[in-house]
Write an enzyme that holds these catalytic residues in place. Structure first.
Site, PDB file in Angstrom:
ATOM      1  N   GLY A  15       0.904  -1.343   0.192  1.00  0.00           N
ATOM      2  CA  GLY A  15      -0.172   0.089   0.201  1.00  0.00           C
ATOM      3  C   GLY A  15       0.911   1.058  -0.092  1.00  0.00           C
ATOM      4  N   MET A  17       2.501   5.010   1.315  1.00  0.00           N
ATOM      5  CA  MET A  17       2.902   5.539   2.670  1.00  0.00           C
ATOM      6  C   MET A  17       1.754   6.084   3.562  1.00  0.00           C
ATOM      7  SD  MET A  17       6.212   7.520   1.531  1.00  0.00           S
ATOM      8  CE  MET A  17       6.991   7.769   3.119  1.00  0.00           C
ATOM      9  N   SER A  22       3.840  -1.060   8.491  1.00  0.00           N
ATOM     10  CA  SER A  22       4.994  -1.565   9.491  1.00  0.00           C
ATOM     11  C   SER A  22       4.170  -2.071  10.575  1.00  0.00           C
ATOM     12  CB  SER A  22       5.640  -0.374   9.898  1.00  0.00           C
ATOM     13  OG  SER A  22       6.472   0.006   8.803  1.00  0.00           O
ATOM     14  N   GLU A  90       9.932  -2.790   4.026  1.00  0.00           N
ATOM     15  CA  GLU A  90      10.504  -1.993   2.854  1.00  0.00           C
ATOM     16  C   GLU A  90      11.235  -2.701   1.952  1.00  0.00           C
ATOM     17  OE1 GLU A  90       9.308   0.711   2.794  1.00  0.00           O
ATOM     18  OE2 GLU A  90       8.900   1.408   4.857  1.00  0.00           O
TER      19      GLU A  90
END
Length: 189
Positions: A15, A17, A22, A90
């Site tokens: 998706g 930012m 996270s 990431e």
């Protein structure tokens, strides 16, 4: 619907930012920990926005990880112990050789969970994430909130003038945008 999953599988969390990738990744790592599944947690060394060693969510949750630059370093760490799961945050910052390694591990019964941006600031797919999504057993595509219109956002808009595909930053240079607001503001640049 499914009572059991295979041990070896690839899961992708993706998706834009600010969509909670996270946070979702940390939640899944904790579940693996509760289940006593030995897990190697990796983050790219290029991403030092919040920490050099920890994965940190915007909610303030964190988890220890190894910070590496290459697929070779991940392999070296993985084969040091008997891990049953490998988590990579990431993932868009790693090279394409990581795909073959992750697929091989999944085929050997290792659980793989990766998280990363599916698109760059111009809405072009990150090749490594697109490929991992194609071979994944499970994909979760999260949404953020568009900073302009407050609808569901699927894009990361960059406010800086840099033309580099990779530019590490946070709210200082990136905003979550819906497709309409992203396209409208991209055409006026």
């Amino acid at each position: 619907m499914y009572r059991r999953y295979s041990d070896g599988m690839i899961e992708v969390i993706t998706g834009p930012m600010f969509s909670g990738k996270s946070e979702e990744l940390i939640k899944r790592i904790r579940i693996l920990s509760y289940a006593e599944i030995p897990t190697l947690v990796i983050k790219p060394s290029i991403d030092n926005r919040f920490s050099n060693t920890d994965i940190i969510s915007r909610n303030g949750n964190s988890i220890k990880s190894y910070s590496v630059s290459t697929t070779k370093e991940i392999k070296e760490l993985f084969y040091q112990k008997k891990y049953k799961a490998l988590v990579v945050d990431e993932v868009q910052f790693f090279d394409m050789s990581l795909i073959e390694f992750l697929d091989k591990l999944a085929n050997q019964g290792i659980r793989i969970i990766v998280s990363g941006l599916d698109q760059d600031y111009l809405r072009r797919p990150f090749p490594i994430v697109a490929h991992l999504m194609a071979i994944a057993d499970n994909i979760e595509k999260l949404k953020a909130v568009c900073l302009i219109c407050k609808r569901a956002a699927s894009c990361s808009f960059r406010t800086s003038k840099s033309d580099n595909t990779i530019e590490i930053g946070d709210t200082d240079i990136y905003e979550a945008r819906c497709r309409e607001c992203h396209v409208k503001d991209s055409s006026t640049k």
